[in-house]
Design an enzyme around this catalytic site. Structure first.
Site, PDB file in Angstrom:
ATOM      1  N   ILE A  35       0.841  -1.144   0.041  1.00  0.00           N
ATOM      2  CA  ILE A  35      -0.117  -0.085  -0.001  1.00  0.00           C
ATOM      3  C   ILE A  35       0.779   1.131  -0.170  1.00  0.00           C
ATOM      4  CG2 ILE A  35      -1.620   1.275   1.357  1.00  0.00           C
ATOM      5  CD1 ILE A  35      -2.812  -1.367   2.165  1.00  0.00           C
ATOM      6  N   TYR A 184      -0.405  -8.843  15.639  1.00  0.00           N
ATOM      7  CA  TYR A 184      -0.463  -7.843  14.774  1.00  0.00           C
ATOM      8  C   TYR A 184      -1.671  -6.890  14.788  1.00  0.00           C
ATOM      9  CZ  TYR A 184      -1.051  -5.800  10.067  1.00  0.00           C
ATOM     10  OH  TYR A 184      -1.345  -4.931   9.081  1.00  0.00           O
ATOM     11  N   LYS A 188      -1.500  -2.748  15.216  1.00  0.00           N
ATOM     12  CA  LYS A 188      -2.253  -1.702  14.429  1.00  0.00           C
ATOM     13  C   LYS A 188      -3.237  -0.777  15.362  1.00  0.00           C
ATOM     14  CE  LYS A 188      -1.261  -1.239  10.813  1.00  0.00           C
ATOM     15  NZ  LYS A 188      -0.290  -0.620  10.155  1.00  0.00           N
TER      16      LYS A 188
END
Length: 319
Positions: A35, A184, A188
């Site tokens: 991204i 994870y 985030k």
């Protein structure tokens, strides 16, 4: 009143006709792949100088060449950035060699799929240490450059995976019952809490810098157009992913919320932006800040813990 007038007079957002940004400087962490690459490519089309923060000089060079091939006259360069090495971040910021920074997109990240638990050289769980603590510390060093710009933005790339997670403030380093996907998602979520809390503190200090949180929805490699050698999509992968395209999207589209957060004058600090369709795909839109993300007590405790873990005791005076 003035902010209302300026918002109403802004042209409708059109990702195919991005506003010009000549003379502005944007830093994209992890801008060499995924991204982050597409954020950098799209921002390069505005005339801005785009700096790719990357651990790998070779991958950064490949990304620069790909962007220049698609965006004639692109002003793109790279700096070495290793978010897992907190002691290197001040040198990275010095290497930018700019007088001001108009935006930073906190995009770089590590995602582990399997045990065992790993740590950075500083002794932090790898995903929490890189994805959250690295960006937390980097922002501290960038703040003088951001404050020197008229209306700078800190854009934090969260994840839809964080929506179902909750932080364990007593185990931020995932030492108990380590599960990679959960660790994870929590890393985030910590990033997103940071983005929201940063804006609160910036507003309280009267800063001109704004902090915006975005997420890419469901962004898959198999739905992402090829950018060789940065990313190559095979025909088999494209055909196999066709059913997923009904609900998900490629990483080029996952970049759209971040690009809008950098460029759109109607975007405000403290907001959350993501894809329009179920939060998974489509044009970027503002969405309500998730209920758990709006808890200021959790955000404040995370901030204090992050400050201590990064030895950043002067951070609050700068932001």
């Amino acid at each position: 009143m003035s902010s209302i007038l300026s918002t109403s007079s802004a042209p409708p957002w059109n990702r195919r006709r991005l506003p010009g940004a000549d003379g502005r400087v944007f830093l994209v962490t992890g801008g060499n792949a995924g991204i982050g690459y597409f954020v950098a490519e799209q921002l390069s089309a505005t005339g801005a100088t785009v700096v790719l923060g990357s651990r790998s000089p070779a991958k950064a060079e490949a990304a620069k060449n790909s962007i220049r091939a698609r965006v004639p006259g692109a002003r793109v360069r790279a700096v070495r950035l290793d978010l897992a090495d907190l002691s290197s971040l001040a040198t990275t910021v010095e290497s930018l060699e700019v007088e001001r920074l108009d935006a930073v997109v906190h995009n770089a990240g590590v995602a582990l799929d399997d045990p065992p638990r790993r740590e950075t050289g500083d002794g932090h769980e790898l995903m929490f240490g890189t994805n959250h603590l690295g960006h937390f510390a980097l922002t501290r060093w960038l703040m003088p450059l951001l404050s020197a710009a008229p209306t700078a933005r800190v854009v934090t790339m969260g994840s839809f995976a964080a929506k179902s997670e909750r932080l364990d403030l007593d185990d931020l380093q995932s030492r108990k019952g380590y599960q990679p996907k959960r660790a994870y998602g929590r890393s985030k979520l910590a990033q997103m809490y940071f983005g929201v809390e940063l804006d609160r503190r910036l507003r309280a200090s009267g800063s001109t810098v704004a902090s915006v949180v975005v997420h890419p929805g469901g962004a898959l490699d198999s739905l992402t157009p090829s950018r060789p050698p940065v990313h190559v999509r095979t025909t088999g992968a494209r055909l196999g992913a066709a059913p997923a395209a009904l609900l998900l999207q490629g990483k080029h589209a996952g970049a759209w919320p971040a690009v809008r957060a950098v460029l759109d004058p109607t975007v405000r600090g403290g907001q959350l932006w993501g894809p329009r369709v179920f939060g998974l795909r489509g044009e970027p839109r503002r969405e309500p800040v998730w209920n758990h993300l709006a808890d200021p007590s959790v955000a404040a405790r995370l901030w204090e813990a992050s400050r201590d873990l990064t030895n950043g005791r002067e951070y609050s005076s700068r932001a």
